[in-house]
Design a protein around this motif. Sequence first.
Motif, PDB file in Angstrom:
ATOM      1  N   GLU A   1      31.729  35.879  42.996  1.00 32.59           N
ATOM      2  CA  GLU A   1      32.642  36.210  44.090  1.00 32.59           C
ATOM      3  C   GLU A   1      32.061  35.781  45.444  1.00 32.59           C
ATOM      4  O   GLU A   1      32.779  35.256  46.308  1.00 32.59           O
ATOM      5  CB  GLU A   1      32.922  37.710  44.103  1.00 32.59           C
ATOM      6  CG  GLU A   1      33.863  38.164  45.214  1.00 32.59           C
ATOM      7  CD  GLU A   1      34.033  39.671  45.250  1.00 32.59           C
ATOM      8  OE1 GLU A   1      34.754  40.156  46.151  1.00 32.59           O
ATOM      9  OE2 GLU A   1      33.452  40.371  44.384  1.00 32.59           O
ATOM     10  N   ASP A   2      30.760  35.997  45.629  1.00 32.59           N
ATOM     11  CA  ASP A   2      30.105  35.594  46.878  1.00 32.59           C
ATOM     12  C   ASP A   2      30.164  34.076  47.059  1.00 32.59           C
ATOM     13  O   ASP A   2      30.459  33.574  48.154  1.00 32.59           O
ATOM     14  CB  ASP A   2      28.634  36.042  46.882  1.00 32.59           C
ATOM     15  CG  ASP A   2      28.479  37.540  46.645  1.00 32.59           C
ATOM     16  OD1 ASP A   2      29.313  38.303  47.171  1.00 32.59           O
ATOM     17  OD2 ASP A   2      27.532  37.923  45.929  1.00 32.59           O
TER      18      ASP A   2
ATOM     19  N   ASP B   1      30.031  37.142  34.965  1.00 36.93           N
ATOM     20  CA  ASP B   1      31.389  36.794  35.394  1.00 36.93           C
ATOM     21  C   ASP B   1      31.901  35.476  34.815  1.00 36.93           C
ATOM     22  O   ASP B   1      32.959  34.991  35.225  1.00 36.93           O
ATOM     23  CB  ASP B   1      31.508  36.753  36.927  1.00 36.93           C
ATOM     24  CG  ASP B   1      31.281  38.109  37.568  1.00 36.93           C
ATOM     25  OD1 ASP B   1      31.614  39.120  36.923  1.00 36.93           O
ATOM     26  OD2 ASP B   1      30.751  38.163  38.699  1.00 36.93           O
TER      27      ASP B   1
ATOM     28  N   LYS C   1      26.546  36.568  43.594  1.00 37.91           N
ATOM     29  CA  LYS C   1      27.471  36.615  42.469  1.00 37.91           C
ATOM     30  C   LYS C   1      28.568  35.566  42.640  1.00 37.91           C
ATOM     31  O   LYS C   1      28.690  34.937  43.690  1.00 37.91           O
ATOM     32  CB  LYS C   1      28.065  38.018  42.349  1.00 37.91           C
ATOM     33  CG  LYS C   1      27.020  39.089  42.073  1.00 37.91           C
ATOM     34  CD  LYS C   1      27.630  40.468  41.957  1.00 37.91           C
ATOM     35  CE  LYS C   1      26.553  41.518  41.687  1.00 37.91           C
ATOM     36  NZ  LYS C   1      27.112  42.892  41.596  1.00 37.91           N
TER      37      LYS C   1
ATOM     38  N   ARG D   1      32.287  31.953  45.732  1.00 34.96           N
ATOM     39  CA  ARG D   1      33.648  31.463  45.931  1.00 34.96           C
ATOM     40  C   ARG D   1      34.146  31.752  47.348  1.00 34.96           C
ATOM     41  O   ARG D   1      35.035  31.053  47.842  1.00 34.96           O
ATOM     42  CB  ARG D   1      34.578  32.082  44.894  1.00 34.96           C
ATOM     43  CG  ARG D   1      34.218  31.652  43.479  1.00 34.96           C
ATOM     44  CD  ARG D   1      35.098  32.255  42.429  1.00 34.96           C
ATOM     45  NE  ARG D   1      36.345  31.507  42.286  1.00 34.96           N
ATOM     46  CZ  ARG D   1      37.181  31.672  41.276  1.00 34.96           C
ATOM     47  NH1 ARG D   1      36.900  32.538  40.321  1.00 34.96           N
ATOM     48  NH2 ARG D   1      38.289  30.983  41.200  1.00 34.96           N
ATOM     49  N   GLN D   2      33.546  32.751  48.000  1.00 34.64           N
ATOM     50  CA  GLN D   2      33.899  33.011  49.397  1.00 34.64           C
ATOM     51  C   GLN D   2      33.291  31.962  50.331  1.00 34.64           C
ATOM     52  O   GLN D   2      33.825  31.714  51.416  1.00 34.64           O
ATOM     53  CB  GLN D   2      33.428  34.403  49.807  1.00 34.64           C
ATOM     54  CG  GLN D   2      34.236  35.541  49.209  1.00 34.64           C
ATOM     55  CD  GLN D   2      33.714  36.895  49.638  1.00 34.64           C
ATOM     56  OE1 GLN D   2      32.581  37.030  50.087  1.00 34.64           O
ATOM     57  NE2 GLN D   2      34.566  37.912  49.527  1.00 34.64           N
TER      58      GLN D   2
END
Length: 448
Positions: A87-88, A324, A85, A90-91
């Motif tokens: 969020e993953d 997202d 995803k 961007r980490q």
Amino acid sequence: MSRSLRVAVVGAGPAGIYAADILTKSDAEVSIDLFERMPAPYGLIRYGVAPDHPRIKGIVNALQKVLDRPEIRFFGNVEYGVDVKLEDLRQHYDAVIFSTGAEKDRAMDVPGIELDGSYGAADFVSWYDGHPDVPRTWPLTASQVAVLGVGNVALDVARVLAKTADELLTTEIPDNVYEGLKSSPVTDVHVFGRRGPAQAKFTPLELRELDHSPNVEVIVHPEGIDFDEGSMASIRSSKQVEMVVKTLQEWALRDVGDRPRRLHLHFLEAPVEVTGEDGKVVGLRTERMELAGDGNVKGTGEFTDWPVQAVYRAVGYLSTSLVDLPFDTASGTVPHAGGRVVDLDEQPLPGVYVTGWIKRGPVGLIGHTKGDALETVTNLLADADALPACQFPEPDAIVRFLEQRAVPFTTVEGWLKLDAHEKALGAERGRERVKVVDRETMTSVSRS
């Protein structure tokens, strides 16, 4: 830029690979990971280009050279929104570029378009190109077929429908596609365009290729060859339009030959209804149009019923929304400013970018995506110093993440194994390649 960048590119078709190419050629210190839903790279080239277009598929050679660069890694068989995803990403990355393209059919508001025997061109293209996520059979039972649209995809669909299966056997088509086309009883394929020949969207090369088959008679119906001042202005301003019009005029004047199959080109015929019986297509009704002076058209109130048993709409592709990310359903694109993704308040989402058809819509040729990529990458590099640093910058971190998720991802090395496997299958039959269709087989060969 004062620091090195980790960049994720979601979508390993031409748009994504062009973005990676431009990034690696910049002065920035950058490492790039390409994520692709298919086990193999190249997107539109592998699953959207007709199999009898070997010169276009030759673009693969140039794209492969980009993937071979040490700064670039490929993670295939990884689906955004399911396996990974935003969020993953961007980490693990300082910036994310989405280049997911467009592979759905744009809707067409015509009565009867939902009947059995009415199909989207994108679905048919996915079938004959061996896309692993579509059914392996196709209902080729019609002797007379209508294709709606006059772009390159419409001509691809018409050409594949009209040609004999044996003509396509020299290409990479899978066995099930050959068997399906071999059983087709088609005799006539009718291509309909609502505007005139000067407004056609296909290229001269694509048009001339229609006439190369020894089994297909290309017939241009002369009543549709008409021009107004707007048409003449288009001809004067574009060499491509001039070449298309010249070819169509020549074909409209020639005698009709006796090849066993016929491909008809009709201009100034607007589809107004797909007619049916018992839920199945039995015909197409069109309205005769006339040019309005500026290249646009208006109806004449004169209608024609065409006895066709199948209708293929080739009126454009449409992108699907991404988890997202904001999405404009009307245009089928992610809202952006110069490739920078913007939210509902038109504020940039830091470190999130788009390129290709998900950025500008499904228009133009493959090469046009280079300009998209250049704009996006230029703005990404301009933002670089202000981008928040990712939490897990180590290259192995994303590998561990995917392994922990039990994602059976493929790599560039795996693609080369699959590539060699498909070529070996082809060599056994005197062909350049036989495409593997089944996803499990593709993944198994790639990961062996």
